[in-house]
Write a protein that holds these residues in place. Structure first.
Motif, PDB file in Angstrom:
ATOM      1  N   TRP A  14       0.825  -1.205   0.000  1.00  0.00           N
ATOM      2  CA  TRP A  14       0.000   0.000   0.000  1.00  0.00           C
ATOM      3  C   TRP A  14       0.858   1.253   0.000  1.00  0.00           C
ATOM      4  O   TRP A  14       0.453   2.288  -0.516  1.00  0.00           O
ATOM      5  N   GLU A  15       2.087   1.176   0.576  1.00  0.00           N
ATOM      6  CA  GLU A  15       2.947   2.358   0.611  1.00  0.00           C
ATOM      7  C   GLU A  15       3.415   2.750  -0.790  1.00  0.00           C
ATOM      8  O   GLU A  15       3.553   3.932  -1.096  1.00  0.00           O
ATOM      9  N   GLN A  33       1.658   2.261  -3.556  1.00  0.00           N
ATOM     10  CA  GLN A  33       0.489   2.885  -4.183  1.00  0.00           C
ATOM     11  C   GLN A  33       0.262   4.290  -3.621  1.00  0.00           C
ATOM     12  O   GLN A  33      -0.108   5.213  -4.353  1.00  0.00           O
ATOM     13  N   ARG A  34       0.499   4.466  -2.340  1.00  0.00           N
ATOM     14  CA  ARG A  34       0.325   5.789  -1.716  1.00  0.00           C
ATOM     15  C   ARG A  34       1.317   6.777  -2.303  1.00  0.00           C
ATOM     16  O   ARG A  34       0.963   7.926  -2.603  1.00  0.00           O
ATOM     17  N   LEU A  63      -5.795  -0.643  -5.493  1.00  0.00           N
ATOM     18  CA  LEU A  63      -5.548  -1.171  -4.155  1.00  0.00           C
ATOM     19  C   LEU A  63      -6.458  -2.353  -3.907  1.00  0.00           C
ATOM     20  O   LEU A  63      -7.653  -2.295  -4.215  1.00  0.00           O
ATOM     21  N   GLU A 106      -4.794  -4.278   1.145  1.00  0.00           N
ATOM     22  CA  GLU A 106      -3.887  -3.128   1.167  1.00  0.00           C
ATOM     23  C   GLU A 106      -4.586  -1.897   1.731  1.00  0.00           C
ATOM     24  O   GLU A 106      -3.995  -1.129   2.491  1.00  0.00           O
ATOM     25  N   LEU A 107      -5.839  -1.699   1.366  1.00  0.00           N
ATOM     26  CA  LEU A 107      -6.591  -0.562   1.887  1.00  0.00           C
ATOM     27  C   LEU A 107      -6.771  -0.679   3.400  1.00  0.00           C
ATOM     28  O   LEU A 107      -6.605   0.301   4.137  1.00  0.00           O
ATOM     29  N   TRP A 110      -3.499   0.087   5.049  1.00  0.00           N
ATOM     30  CA  TRP A 110      -3.280   1.538   5.015  1.00  0.00           C
ATOM     31  C   TRP A 110      -4.051   2.196   6.155  1.00  0.00           C
ATOM     32  O   TRP A 110      -3.522   3.025   6.897  1.00  0.00           O
ATOM     33  N   SER A 165      -2.507   1.432   9.580  1.00  0.00           N
ATOM     34  CA  SER A 165      -1.251   2.108   9.891  1.00  0.00           C
ATOM     35  C   SER A 165      -1.448   3.606  10.130  1.00  0.00           C
ATOM     36  O   SER A 165      -0.701   4.216  10.883  1.00  0.00           O
ATOM     37  N   ARG A 166      -2.430   4.202   9.506  1.00  0.00           N
ATOM     38  CA  ARG A 166      -2.633   5.647   9.620  1.00  0.00           C
ATOM     39  C   ARG A 166      -3.656   6.032  10.683  1.00  0.00           C
ATOM     40  O   ARG A 166      -3.576   7.108  11.257  1.00  0.00           O
TER      41      ARG A 166
END
Length: 176
Positions: free
Chosen positions: A80-81, A83-84, A97, A101-102, A105, A108-109
């Protein structure tokens, strides 16, 4: 002998009828809310699991307490990082994504909140968790938010869930 005193009967006023109707509707909505939130939701990871559970209940009437939500996968790694970073650099092309992965994300955030210490607690607290996304093969997107509600020291766990889909014309329809 004496005649009994006759009182003139009044008809109910329009305001009284309206107020009584609103009061009954509010009481019914409150009782319905309490009944539905008291039902434990079943968690399914795949659409096949949900369909298999529905087949076991085949022939039985669907009850309001038959509630469920779809929990999306959590992917490990840092896919995901990548893609970010592509999204933030505004590179040309399409960014795809997976649900795993979503969810990674979001995990982690958006850290889940924690209840304060017993001394600092108020009488009512709503503590949101980390959102979880699930998409099935029919194009239906589920967004789930685990939530803790603390009322006078007693903890209740709920999942706020929204389900919807995106149409070809770009419009979206969601229901909570």
């Amino acid at each position: 002998m004496s005649d009994p005193i006759q009182k003139e009967e009044k008809e109910p006023s329009l305001f009284g009828v309206f107020l009584n109707g609103i009061t009954m509707a509010c009481i019914g909505a409150l009782l319905g809310f309490v009944f539905l939130t008291a039902s434990k939701a079943e968690v399914y990871a795949t659409t096949e699991d949900r369909l298999a559970a529905e087949e076991t209940r085949a022939g039985q009437p669907t009850m309001p307490s038959h509630v469920y939500y779809m929990e999306g996968p959590r992917a490990g790694g840092a896919g995901w990082e990548i893609q970010r970073s592509r999204l933030l650099t505004a590179s040309d092309g399409e960014i795809v994504l997976s649900m795993g992965e979503l969810n990674a994300w979001m995990a982690s955030r958006l850290r889940p909140s924690r209840a304060p210490k017993k001394d600092d607690q108020s009488n009512l607290m709503i503590i949101p968790g980390t959102p979880n996304f699930f998409a099935d093969t029919e194009g239906i997107l589920s967004v789930n938010l685990p939530t803790e509600v603390i009322i006078f020291g007693k903890t209740y766990k709920y999942v706020i869930s929204g389900r919807g889909h995106f149409s070809e014309d770009g419009s979206a329809t969601f229901a909570f």
